[in-house]
Scaffold this active site. Structure first.
Site, PDB file in Angstrom:
ATOM      1  N   SER A 121      -1.299  66.552 -22.048  1.00  0.00           N
ATOM      2  CA  SER A 121      -1.358  67.004 -20.649  1.00  0.00           C
ATOM      3  C   SER A 121      -2.470  66.267 -19.932  1.00  0.00           C
ATOM      4  O   SER A 121      -3.454  65.844 -20.561  1.00  0.00           O
ATOM      5  CB  SER A 121      -1.653  68.506 -20.599  1.00  0.00           C
ATOM      6  OG  SER A 121      -1.907  68.916 -19.274  1.00  0.00           O
TER       7      SER A 121
ATOM      8  N   TYR B 254      -6.639  76.016 -23.316  1.00  0.00           N
ATOM      9  CA  TYR B 254      -5.459  75.139 -23.287  1.00  0.00           C
ATOM     10  C   TYR B 254      -5.889  73.659 -23.293  1.00  0.00           C
ATOM     11  O   TYR B 254      -5.345  72.848 -24.049  1.00  0.00           O
ATOM     12  CB  TYR B 254      -4.658  75.457 -22.026  1.00  0.00           C
ATOM     13  CG  TYR B 254      -3.471  74.574 -21.759  1.00  0.00           C
ATOM     14  CD1 TYR B 254      -2.286  74.728 -22.466  1.00  0.00           C
ATOM     15  CD2 TYR B 254      -3.501  73.589 -20.763  1.00  0.00           C
ATOM     16  CE1 TYR B 254      -1.171  73.941 -22.195  1.00  0.00           C
ATOM     17  CE2 TYR B 254      -2.399  72.800 -20.482  1.00  0.00           C
ATOM     18  CZ  TYR B 254      -1.237  72.970 -21.203  1.00  0.00           C
ATOM     19  OH  TYR B 254      -0.146  72.182 -20.930  1.00  0.00           O
TER      20      TYR B 254
HETATM   21  P1  NAD Z   1       8.326  75.542 -20.847  1.00  0.00           P
HETATM   22  O1  NAD Z   1       7.815  76.924 -20.810  1.00  0.00           O
HETATM   23  O2  NAD Z   1       9.639  75.276 -20.276  1.00  0.00           O
HETATM   24  O3  NAD Z   1       8.329  74.990 -22.328  1.00  0.00           O
HETATM   25  C1  NAD Z   1       7.436  75.428 -23.316  1.00  0.00           C
HETATM   26  C2  NAD Z   1       8.277  75.876 -24.488  1.00  0.00           C
HETATM   27  O4  NAD Z   1       7.427  76.049 -25.600  1.00  0.00           O
HETATM   28  C3  NAD Z   1       8.966  77.216 -24.288  1.00  0.00           C
HETATM   29  O5  NAD Z   1      10.236  77.047 -23.700  1.00  0.00           O
HETATM   30  C4  NAD Z   1       9.083  77.727 -25.710  1.00  0.00           C
HETATM   31  O6  NAD Z   1      10.363  77.443 -26.224  1.00  0.00           O
HETATM   32  C5  NAD Z   1       8.084  76.898 -26.481  1.00  0.00           C
HETATM   33  N1  NAD Z   1       7.108  77.715 -27.175  1.00  0.00           N
HETATM   34  C6  NAD Z   1       5.983  78.273 -26.677  1.00  0.00           C
HETATM   35  N2  NAD Z   1       5.352  78.967 -27.632  1.00  0.00           N
HETATM   36  C7  NAD Z   1       6.100  78.837 -28.757  1.00  0.00           C
HETATM   37  C8  NAD Z   1       5.991  79.321 -30.085  1.00  0.00           C
HETATM   38  N3  NAD Z   1       4.954  80.101 -30.461  1.00  0.00           N
HETATM   39  N4  NAD Z   1       6.961  78.998 -30.982  1.00  0.00           N
HETATM   40  C9  NAD Z   1       8.016  78.235 -30.619  1.00  0.00           C
HETATM   41  N5  NAD Z   1       8.164  77.723 -29.380  1.00  0.00           N
HETATM   42  C10 NAD Z   1       7.217  78.040 -28.475  1.00  0.00           C
HETATM   43  O7  NAD Z   1       7.215  74.653 -20.122  1.00  0.00           O
HETATM   44  P2  NAD Z   1       6.942  73.070 -20.129  1.00  0.00           P
HETATM   45  O8  NAD Z   1       5.991  72.876 -19.022  1.00  0.00           O
HETATM   46  O9  NAD Z   1       8.174  72.294 -20.198  1.00  0.00           O
HETATM   47  O10 NAD Z   1       6.121  72.878 -21.475  1.00  0.00           O
HETATM   48  C11 NAD Z   1       6.404  71.880 -22.434  1.00  0.00           C
HETATM   49  C12 NAD Z   1       5.132  71.193 -22.840  1.00  0.00           C
HETATM   50  O11 NAD Z   1       4.622  70.485 -21.715  1.00  0.00           O
HETATM   51  C13 NAD Z   1       4.029  72.139 -23.291  1.00  0.00           C
HETATM   52  O12 NAD Z   1       3.394  71.603 -24.419  1.00  0.00           O
HETATM   53  C14 NAD Z   1       3.066  72.122 -22.099  1.00  0.00           C
HETATM   54  O13 NAD Z   1       1.754  72.385 -22.499  1.00  0.00           O
HETATM   55  C15 NAD Z   1       3.239  70.698 -21.630  1.00  0.00           C
HETATM   56  N6  NAD Z   1       2.773  70.429 -20.276  1.00  0.00           N
HETATM   57  C16 NAD Z   1       3.323  71.070 -19.199  1.00  0.00           C
HETATM   58  C17 NAD Z   1       2.859  70.774 -17.936  1.00  0.00           C
HETATM   59  C18 NAD Z   1       3.407  71.454 -16.718  1.00  0.00           C
HETATM   60  O14 NAD Z   1       2.827  71.322 -15.632  1.00  0.00           O
HETATM   61  N7  NAD Z   1       4.499  72.165 -16.793  1.00  0.00           N
HETATM   62  C19 NAD Z   1       1.845  69.840 -17.752  1.00  0.00           C
HETATM   63  C20 NAD Z   1       1.319  69.202 -18.854  1.00  0.00           C
HETATM   64  C21 NAD Z   1       1.794  69.502 -20.116  1.00  0.00           C
END
Ligand code: NAD
Ligand code: MG
Length: 299
Positions: A192, A205
């Site tokens: 991230s 985080y």
């Molecule tokens: P999202 O909520 O759609 O996806 C995260 C997914 O993680 C969930 O759908 C769930 O299936 C899974 N998850 C969470 N805890 C879990 C557990 N204990 N066991 C199994 N699965 C689990 O949101 P997203 O933003 O697409 O997140 C995906 C990745 O992107 C994450 O690592 C997040 O930190 C990273 N990220 C997101 C952003 C943002 O702005 N959305 C920015 C930087 C990084």
């Protein structure tokens, strides 16, 4: 987002997708894409594949929603079979992704389970290998993002939860998968912008996300000796359920406005970086974390 021109039509990226303000909205984690306004674009109608991952076998964690959903759809459109890992309460969203994958004539394997348990990581890999007949691509993307505004409110259990969900699976999934990965295989992590430029209320985080980028560099050096490349993607603010599930409304309304591009990213805009890192065209890219941040510097 039906009716949008597809992602290969040249156009102004600053207005290609919705700009803030966003309507105030809150959800309970892990969140549901169907409760988001505006609806996020995961490439359902916009991602066009060019056969860049022919016959590859991929496991994607967090594949029901957000970035993982966009990656799973893109991989199938590029010719890969995909195993989907997600939390049990996300079954409905995961089944939608499976249907889209099967529409491409590809195999989809559904793998619900909480990755905070080591045994779940082993089972997810074993079932992916069994269902797909091998494994070439491992995308470690699942993550959780509690916000804690003050050190006065720090609780050990919050940090334990973040490390258990965001860090341990890097080791558990990779150890379980590595006997199955042949030269040419690829592991891709989701770090991230927070791992490089942290926000004050995301210390737990952010330290996990910095750890993911660092792990990516370390593991890349180990595994390249076996012909396996490890790389990562560092997204900026992306319109996924993680946001309304963990971020307060005043920040949702302005979500993405801090970026030079002036808007949040959509999940589909992350997919090409994950396709590139999974495909042989990135053969000389090793241990790198690619920033997809709408112009926010990571260095
Ligand atoms: P999202 O909520 O759609 O996806 C995260 C997914 O993680 C969930 O759908 C769930 O299936 C899974 N998850 C969470 N805890 C879990 C557990 N204990 N066991 C199994 N699965 C689990 O949101 P997203 O933003 O697409 O997140 C995906 C990745 O992107 C994450 O690592 C997040 O930190 C990273 N990220 C997101 C952003 C943002 O702005 N959305 C920015 C930087 C990084
Ligand atoms: Mg989800």
């Amino acid at each position: 987002m039906a009716g949008m021109p597809n992602m290969y039509t040249p156009q102004d990226p600053t207005t290609q997708f919705p700009r803030p303000p966003f309507p105030p909205q809150q959800q309970k984690g892990p969140g549901d894409i169907h409760k988001m306004d505006p609806a996020p674009d995961h490439g359902e109608t916009s991602y066009v594949g060019f056969g860049r991952l022919p016959g590859r076998k991929a496991l994607v964690t967090g594949a029901d929603s957000g970035i993982g959903r966009a990656v799973a759809i893109a991989y199938a459109r590029e010719g890969a079979d995909v195993a989907l890992s997600y939390l049990p309460e996300e079954q409905g969203q995961a089944e939608e992704v499976a249907t889209l994958i099967e529409k491409e004539g590809r195999v989809a394997i559904l793998l619900p389970g909480d990755l905070q348990e080591e045994s779940t990581n082993n089972e997810v890999v074993a079932k992916a290998v069994e269902g797909l007949g091998g494994l070439d691509i491992l995308v470690i993307n699942a993550g959780t993002m509690p916000t804690v505004d003050s050190i006065d409110d720090f609780e050990t259990k919050t940090l334990d939860h973040v490390v258990q969900a965001n860090i341990y699976p890097l080791f558990w999934l990779t150890k379980a998968a590595s006997p199955h990965l042949k030269p040419g295989a690829s592991i891709i992590t989701t770090s991230s912008i927070q791992g490089f430029v942290p926000s004050p209320s995301l210390a737990e985080y952010a330290v996990s996300k910095a750890g993911i980028a660092n792990w990516t560099r370390a593991m890349a050096q180990q595994l390249i000796e076996r012909g396996i490349r490890v790389n990562g993607v560092a997204p900026g603010p992306i319109w996924t359920p993680l946001q309304p599930a963990f971020v307060p409304n005043e920040k949702i309304e302005e979500f993405g406005s801090q970026t030079p591009i002036g808007r949040a990213g959509q999940p589909v805009e992350l997919a090409p970086a994950f396709v590139f890192l999974a495909s042989q065209e990135s053969s000389y890219v090793v241990g790198e974390t690619i920033a997809v941040t709408g112009g926010m510097p990571t260095h």
